[in-house]
Motif scaffolding. Structure first.
Motif, PDB file in Angstrom:
ATOM      1  N   THR A 151       8.296 -19.028 -64.725  1.00 14.17           N
ATOM      2  CA  THR A 151       6.981 -18.554 -65.092  1.00 14.17           C
ATOM      3  C   THR A 151       6.877 -17.058 -64.493  1.00 14.17           C
ATOM      4  N   THR A 152       5.992 -16.785 -63.567  1.00 15.54           N
ATOM      5  CA  THR A 152       5.670 -15.493 -63.294  1.00 15.54           C
ATOM      6  C   THR A 152       4.669 -15.761 -61.917  1.00 15.54           C
ATOM      7  N   THR A 153       4.507 -14.815 -61.128  1.00 11.59           N
ATOM      8  CA  THR A 153       3.552 -14.743 -59.892  1.00 11.59           C
ATOM      9  C   THR A 153       2.022 -15.082 -60.489  1.00 11.59           C
ATOM     10  N   LEU A 154       1.118 -15.909 -59.632  1.00 11.70           N
ATOM     11  CA  LEU A 154      -0.335 -15.942 -60.003  1.00 11.70           C
ATOM     12  C   LEU A 154      -0.768 -14.383 -60.343  1.00 11.70           C
ATOM     13  N   CYS A 167      -0.818 -14.173 -69.834  1.00 13.88           N
ATOM     14  CA  CYS A 167      -1.351 -15.440 -70.318  1.00 13.88           C
ATOM     15  C   CYS A 167      -0.331 -16.456 -70.683  1.00 13.88           C
ATOM     16  N   SER A 168       0.669 -15.748 -71.236  1.00 13.49           N
ATOM     17  CA  SER A 168       1.663 -16.912 -71.916  1.00 13.49           C
ATOM     18  C   SER A 168       2.414 -17.463 -70.800  1.00 13.49           C
ATOM     19  N   LYS A 169       2.632 -16.815 -69.388  1.00 12.81           N
ATOM     20  CA  LYS A 169       3.321 -17.343 -68.342  1.00 12.81           C
ATOM     21  C   LYS A 169       2.498 -18.349 -67.911  1.00 12.81           C
ATOM     22  N   ALA A 170       1.001 -18.046 -67.895  1.00 12.99           N
ATOM     23  CA  ALA A 170       0.224 -19.176 -67.172  1.00 12.99           C
ATOM     24  C   ALA A 170       0.263 -20.436 -68.125  1.00 12.99           C
ATOM     25  N   ARG A 239       7.356 -28.941 -58.461  1.00 16.61           N
ATOM     26  CA  ARG A 239       7.295 -27.635 -57.572  1.00 16.61           C
ATOM     27  C   ARG A 239       7.665 -26.487 -58.218  1.00 16.61           C
ATOM     28  N   ARG A 240       7.224 -25.274 -57.452  1.00 14.41           N
ATOM     29  CA  ARG A 240       7.544 -24.132 -57.703  1.00 14.41           C
ATOM     30  C   ARG A 240       8.205 -23.260 -56.589  1.00 14.41           C
ATOM     31  N   PHE A 241       9.460 -22.642 -56.868  1.00 21.86           N
ATOM     32  CA  PHE A 241      10.155 -21.966 -55.845  1.00 21.86           C
ATOM     33  C   PHE A 241      10.226 -20.460 -56.321  1.00 21.86           C
ATOM     34  N   THR A 242      10.241 -19.898 -54.946  1.00 22.44           N
ATOM     35  CA  THR A 242      10.389 -18.284 -55.131  1.00 22.44           C
ATOM     36  C   THR A 242      11.733 -17.959 -54.671  1.00 22.44           C
ATOM     37  N   GLY A 243      12.370 -17.391 -55.511  1.00 22.70           N
ATOM     38  CA  GLY A 243      13.980 -16.895 -55.111  1.00 22.70           C
ATOM     39  C   GLY A 243      14.099 -16.032 -53.848  1.00 22.70           C
ATOM     40  N   SER A 244      13.110 -15.008 -53.721  1.00 22.57           N
ATOM     41  CA  SER A 244      13.264 -14.045 -52.811  1.00 22.57           C
ATOM     42  C   SER A 244      12.809 -14.808 -51.376  1.00 22.57           C
ATOM     43  N   LEU A 245      12.234 -15.944 -51.401  1.00 17.04           N
ATOM     44  CA  LEU A 245      12.001 -16.567 -50.367  1.00 17.04           C
ATOM     45  C   LEU A 245      12.902 -17.738 -49.903  1.00 17.04           C
ATOM     46  N   TRP A 246      13.940 -17.800 -50.811  1.00 10.23           N
ATOM     47  CA  TRP A 246      15.028 -18.757 -50.478  1.00 10.23           C
ATOM     48  C   TRP A 246      16.082 -18.553 -49.382  1.00 10.23           C
ATOM     49  N   ALA A 254      15.333 -27.073 -45.859  1.00 14.62           N
ATOM     50  CA  ALA A 254      14.366 -26.359 -45.067  1.00 14.62           C
ATOM     51  C   ALA A 254      14.073 -24.926 -45.990  1.00 14.62           C
ATOM     52  N   ALA A 255      15.049 -24.562 -46.659  1.00 14.31           N
ATOM     53  CA  ALA A 255      14.641 -23.581 -47.804  1.00 14.31           C
ATOM     54  C   ALA A 255      13.843 -24.042 -48.704  1.00 14.31           C
ATOM     55  N   ALA A 256      13.992 -25.019 -49.174  1.00 20.85           N
ATOM     56  CA  ALA A 256      12.768 -25.590 -50.423  1.00 20.85           C
ATOM     57  C   ALA A 256      11.521 -25.504 -49.785  1.00 20.85           C
ATOM     58  N   VAL A 257      11.345 -26.112 -48.609  1.00 21.35           N
ATOM     59  CA  VAL A 257      10.109 -25.990 -48.075  1.00 21.35           C
ATOM     60  C   VAL A 257       9.509 -24.725 -47.936  1.00 21.35           C
ATOM     61  N   ALA A 258      10.217 -23.712 -47.265  1.00 21.17           N
ATOM     62  CA  ALA A 258       9.922 -22.424 -47.061  1.00 21.17           C
ATOM     63  C   ALA A 258       9.412 -21.594 -48.325  1.00 21.17           C
ATOM     64  N   ALA A 259      10.256 -21.946 -49.460  1.00 20.46           N
ATOM     65  CA  ALA A 259      10.126 -21.482 -50.561  1.00 20.46           C
ATOM     66  C   ALA A 259       9.327 -21.859 -51.767  1.00 20.46           C
ATOM     67  N   GLY A 260       8.864 -23.050 -51.370  1.00 19.88           N
ATOM     68  CA  GLY A 260       8.219 -23.775 -52.620  1.00 19.88           C
ATOM     69  C   GLY A 260       6.601 -24.174 -52.228  1.00 19.88           C
ATOM     70  N   MET A 261       5.930 -24.547 -53.430  1.00 22.17           N
ATOM     71  CA  MET A 261       4.799 -24.956 -53.455  1.00 22.17           C
ATOM     72  C   MET A 261       4.629 -25.852 -54.790  1.00 22.17           C
ATOM     73  N   PRO A 262       3.465 -26.504 -54.742  1.00 22.79           N
ATOM     74  CA  PRO A 262       3.115 -27.040 -56.131  1.00 22.79           C
ATOM     75  C   PRO A 262       3.017 -26.188 -57.277  1.00 22.79           C
ATOM     76  N   ILE A 263       3.424 -26.664 -58.383  1.00 20.88           N
ATOM     77  CA  ILE A 263       3.369 -25.823 -59.515  1.00 20.88           C
ATOM     78  C   ILE A 263       1.697 -25.889 -59.983  1.00 20.88           C
ATOM     79  N   GLY A 264       1.234 -24.480 -60.295  1.00 25.02           N
ATOM     80  CA  GLY A 264      -0.039 -24.424 -60.767  1.00 25.02           C
ATOM     81  C   GLY A 264      -1.171 -24.376 -59.680  1.00 25.02           C
TER      82      GLY A 264
END
Length: 280
Positions: A151-154, A167-170, A239-246, A254-264
């Motif tokens: 998807t993309t950033t909020l 809108c389409s990525k949302a 979950r949603r993961f941000t590659g640049s934070l991995w 630990a990487a997944a915790v730091a780079a992740g958050m719930p979808i939506g």
């Protein structure tokens, strides 16, 4: 050392360049077999050739077409005997409407044609819906599978000047959350991976005059996607993961915790409430 996923069969849409080809190469390095789909056949054919014909299948067609998505899944299963992972990466960017969109923002949604609106949703939403829907019976039957959506950033979803891309990525973010909840406990998981900012792909057009060296590299997607495709992520869903934070220096979990958050982004707004029951 990269986690091996030998034998997993991964179907990637939009695999002909940018994030798609980076993910394909990264997954090939750890043993995945790959069905590579893109509108541009020469691009996926070249990528498949560079990875190895024995481990790849090059597919091309309109990802927004339901019949094409069914064909792609069927061809993948015929070639490899199964399908394990669907990566919905194919996308149309705002640069296709205005190549210098960083310099000359689209000031009003009324400047977007109805044809462009339909085109963005056809690729960015319909394609993911149809491809996942076609693959789901196979994933459910084997009791193991992955759906990974890009998807993309909020901020991009909400930023003026990004209609209809944001809108389409949302919409795809919403679908991802719903699918994850529906599939909980089935062995099939749904997660989102995003780069985390402007990335050095064709989505950021040359007409914007940006310093390419300052952009994220497409390869930031590879570590979280590899991990999600492995059995180590069997319990990871929604979950949603941000590659640049991995950063896997302290381990993948630990990487997944730091780079992740719930979808939506649940919790940003008020919780939904159940409508009252209809009278008997």
């Amino acid at each position: 050392m990269a986690r091996q996923i030998d034998g997993r069969v991964v179907l990637i849409s939009g695999a002909g360049g940018g994030l798609g080809s980076a993910m394909a190469r990264g997954l090939a390095e750890v043993g995945a077999r790959l069905a590579l789909h893109d509108l541009r056949h020469p691009a996926v054919a070249a990528l498949a050739g560079s990875i190895g014909a024995d481990r790849t299948l090059a597919l091309s067609g309109d990802i927004g077409d339901e019949a094409e998505c069914r064909r792609a899944v069927a061809a993948t299963c015929e070639r490899f005997g199964r399908i394990d992972v669907v990566i919905n990466n194919a996308g149309v960017g705002i640069g296709t409407i205005r190549p210098d969109y960083y310099r000359r923002r689209i000031d009003s949604f009324t400047d977007v044609s109805a044809d462009d609106w339909r085109r963005f949703f056809r690729v960015n939403v319909d394609g993911a819906f149809h491809l996942t829907r076609a693959a789901m019976p196979h994933l459910r039957r084997q009791g193991w599978g992955r759906v990974i959506n890009v998807t993309t950033t909020l901020g991009t979803m909400l930023r003026p000047g990004y209609v209809p891309y944001g809108c389409s990525k949302a919409a795809l973010e919403s679908l991802s959350s719903i699918w994850a909840q529906e599939l909980e406990g089935s062995g099939v998981t749904v997660n989102v991976v995003v780069p985390g900012g402007p990335t050095d792909t064709g989505m950021v057009t040359a007409e914007n005059g940006l310093d390419r060296s300052a952009l994220l590299r497409p390869e930031v997607m590879v570590p979280p996607v590899r991990w999600l495709c492995s059995s180590a992520a069997d319990r990871v869903n929604g979950r949603r993961f941000t590659g640049s934070l991995w950063d896997a220096t302290g381990g993948e979990e630990a990487a997944a915790v730091a780079a992740g958050m719930p979808i939506g982004w649940p919790g940003v707004g008020p919780n939904w409430s159940t409508p009252p029951s209809a009278p008997a």
